[in-house]
Motif scaffolding. Sequence first.
Motif, PDB file in Angstrom:
ATOM      1  N   SER A  69       0.834  -1.209   0.000  1.00  0.00           N
ATOM      2  CA  SER A  69       0.000   0.000   0.000  1.00  0.00           C
ATOM      3  C   SER A  69       0.862   1.249   0.000  1.00  0.00           C
ATOM      4  O   SER A  69       0.563   2.229  -0.692  1.00  0.00           O
ATOM      5  N   GLU A  70       1.927   1.215   0.771  1.00  0.00           N
ATOM      6  CA  GLU A  70       2.809   2.382   0.835  1.00  0.00           C
ATOM      7  C   GLU A  70       3.565   2.573  -0.471  1.00  0.00           C
ATOM      8  O   GLU A  70       3.834   3.698  -0.896  1.00  0.00           O
ATOM      9  N   ILE A  71       3.902   1.478  -1.140  1.00  0.00           N
ATOM     10  CA  ILE A  71       4.572   1.578  -2.434  1.00  0.00           C
ATOM     11  C   ILE A  71       3.633   2.204  -3.471  1.00  0.00           C
ATOM     12  O   ILE A  71       4.034   3.054  -4.274  1.00  0.00           O
ATOM     13  N   GLU A  72       2.376   1.789  -3.457  1.00  0.00           N
ATOM     14  CA  GLU A  72       1.421   2.248  -4.461  1.00  0.00           C
ATOM     15  C   GLU A  72       0.903   3.657  -4.204  1.00  0.00           C
ATOM     16  O   GLU A  72       0.759   4.452  -5.127  1.00  0.00           O
ATOM     17  N   SER A  73       0.596   3.979  -2.956  1.00  0.00           N
ATOM     18  CA  SER A  73      -0.076   5.254  -2.681  1.00  0.00           C
ATOM     19  C   SER A  73       0.731   6.200  -1.809  1.00  0.00           C
ATOM     20  O   SER A  73       0.273   7.305  -1.518  1.00  0.00           O
ATOM     21  N   GLY A  74       1.922   5.791  -1.386  1.00  0.00           N
ATOM     22  CA  GLY A  74       2.754   6.664  -0.577  1.00  0.00           C
ATOM     23  C   GLY A  74       2.456   6.544   0.904  1.00  0.00           C
ATOM     24  O   GLY A  74       1.479   5.914   1.323  1.00  0.00           O
TER      25      GLY A  74
END
Length: 270
Positions: free
Chosen positions: A89-94
């Motif tokens: 999730s952090e990779i995709e949306s920061g």
Amino acid sequence: MSSARTSTLASLRGRIERIETHGDAHDLNKVALGHAAADAVLHGGLAVAAVHEVFAEGHQSAAATGFIAGLAGRVSPRRPLVWVRQDFSEIESGALSMSGLCELGLDPRLLVTVRAPDTDAALRTAADALACDALGVVVLEVWGQARQLDLVASRKLTLAAQASGVTALLLRMAVEPRPSTAETRWIVRAAHSPPSTPSMPAAPWSAWGAPMFDAQLVRNRHGPVGRWIMEWKCDECLFSEPAAYPQPLAATPARRPHQAQAFGQQRRAS
């Protein structure tokens, strides 16, 4: 099979049956969202000590994050919030922005974020957090398909939420909804935020307008569903009905194009 195991299984089946039956919606502890129409459909507001799901397409992740932050702020504004995120999730949306959440009205001092390497770890962490009755809300954020988040996992989260009184908010990105024991299920998109008018100038930091969500309630265990434009009021920490919002025009009828066109021009002029 031993008698003790049989008794345990019977007890679990009974608890699951009580969860899956509709029951009386008015017996649930509710927190009003502030949006009159949505609260009416929800019989007073969002149920606490339950599981609620928010789904969004991948490019709508920012809107869904803001919406679920608003739900968390309404349900438990003064108790700690644990936000469990899958690494992907952090990779995709920061990363979550503490200043952004603060502008939405949440207190970053009450927020604990946990990054989990995979779905299994995220589920275990969320379940452990739900067992702590000192918390107000646990957010579980998972991106994409996750076979582990099945009906069995949903039942376990629901039982944990009921036992501790902590509300679970599941944030799902880029995935189609699947059967679950969730009390409500929402599909969220960003809505247009009208800028401030010349007669009421806004401060530079609010020139883009208030956060606005196109929120569609597609599952409600105790009543009908609906779709609304919901404005988040950061100072009051509540959702509301926008004072004025441009609604889309109806499609032109095939038999009366000139009349429909004139009506549409009247609507735009007004």
